[in-house]
Design a protein around this motif. Sequence first.
Motif, PDB file in Angstrom:
ATOM      1  N   ALA A  14       0.833  -1.207   0.000  1.00  0.00           N
ATOM      2  CA  ALA A  14       0.000   0.000   0.000  1.00  0.00           C
ATOM      3  C   ALA A  14       0.866   1.255   0.000  1.00  0.00           C
ATOM      4  N   SER A  15       1.966   1.209   0.750  1.00  0.00           N
ATOM      5  CA  SER A  15       2.879   2.360   0.797  1.00  0.00           C
ATOM      6  C   SER A  15       3.503   2.629  -0.564  1.00  0.00           C
ATOM      7  N   GLU A  31       9.133   4.678 -11.988  1.00  0.00           N
ATOM      8  CA  GLU A  31      10.222   3.738 -12.250  1.00  0.00           C
ATOM      9  C   GLU A  31      11.605   4.360 -12.042  1.00  0.00           C
ATOM     10  N   ASP A  32      11.664   5.684 -12.080  1.00  0.00           N
ATOM     11  CA  ASP A  32      12.946   6.349 -11.831  1.00  0.00           C
ATOM     12  C   ASP A  32      13.327   6.306 -10.349  1.00  0.00           C
ATOM     13  N   PHE A  33      12.390   5.911  -9.505  1.00  0.00           N
ATOM     14  CA  PHE A  33      12.620   5.919  -8.055  1.00  0.00           C
ATOM     15  C   PHE A  33      12.549   4.520  -7.442  1.00  0.00           C
ATOM     16  N   SER A  38      12.946   0.535  -3.054  1.00  0.00           N
ATOM     17  CA  SER A  38      13.432  -0.784  -2.646  1.00  0.00           C
ATOM     18  C   SER A  38      14.351  -0.684  -1.443  1.00  0.00           C
ATOM     19  N   SER A  39      15.260   0.290  -1.475  1.00  0.00           N
ATOM     20  CA  SER A  39      16.200   0.487  -0.369  1.00  0.00           C
ATOM     21  C   SER A  39      15.470   0.821   0.922  1.00  0.00           C
ATOM     22  N   ALA A  40      14.438   1.649   0.805  1.00  0.00           N
ATOM     23  CA  ALA A  40      13.666   2.038   1.990  1.00  0.00           C
ATOM     24  C   ALA A  40      12.964   0.832   2.605  1.00  0.00           C
ATOM     25  N   LEU A  41      12.426  -0.041   1.767  1.00  0.00           N
ATOM     26  CA  LEU A  41      11.745  -1.236   2.274  1.00  0.00           C
ATOM     27  C   LEU A  41      12.733  -2.175   2.958  1.00  0.00           C
TER      28      LEU A  41
END
Length: 209
Positions: A14-15, A31-33, A38-41
């Motif tokens: 959801a986030s 897609e540019d982010f 991914s790193s944040a998760l």
Amino acid sequence: LSVPGRHEVLDACASVCLVCSLLKEFGFKPEDFYSQISSALLTFSGGKRRSEIVGKIPLKNNKNVIVIDDYAHHPTAIRTTLQGFKEFYKGRRIIVDFMSHTYSRTLSLLKEFASSFGCADEIYLHKIYSSARENPSDFDISGKTLYDEVVKTGVKKENVHYFEEPLSALPSVIKSISSSQDDFPDGFLFVTMGAGDNWKLGKALIEKF
């Protein structure tokens, strides 16, 4: 994710959806982010008192006890959280220490509470953590009532314990961990759960070892 539970996976999805929607709204391409998302998760470690790892106790043969504190105090949250632990921490004996909060909630959801510990291998229960809004003498229920109901669900009686005060359970928890270290390949998961002050037991366990 580095935190357990399918509910956490759903929250993460959801986030991501929200972030992507906001990026589009402000003229960016999601897609540019993807790498930042991914790193944040990957680095998300949960919130305070939500599957919070408060310490690790080393044992012999490279095993350990992971001590977790979690605020779950409703039967659905207890069941869901313990199921997540069971899936995430395979190979560990799950010992849950639960302190029910409010007499009215415990009374109205007694059977639901009693059946919510199915994914735990060992259960510790205590007195009900009262609310300032309630007068305990108005209710015909106690923490021992919940203990009796849990036993009725078919859990082996030797795996369910009742101690009026959380810290009184410390010697029993230490004995349980010390006597069965060879039976679980990865060690133990000790979880203090609820809205009461039984989190002190997890802290005392860490300090004792």
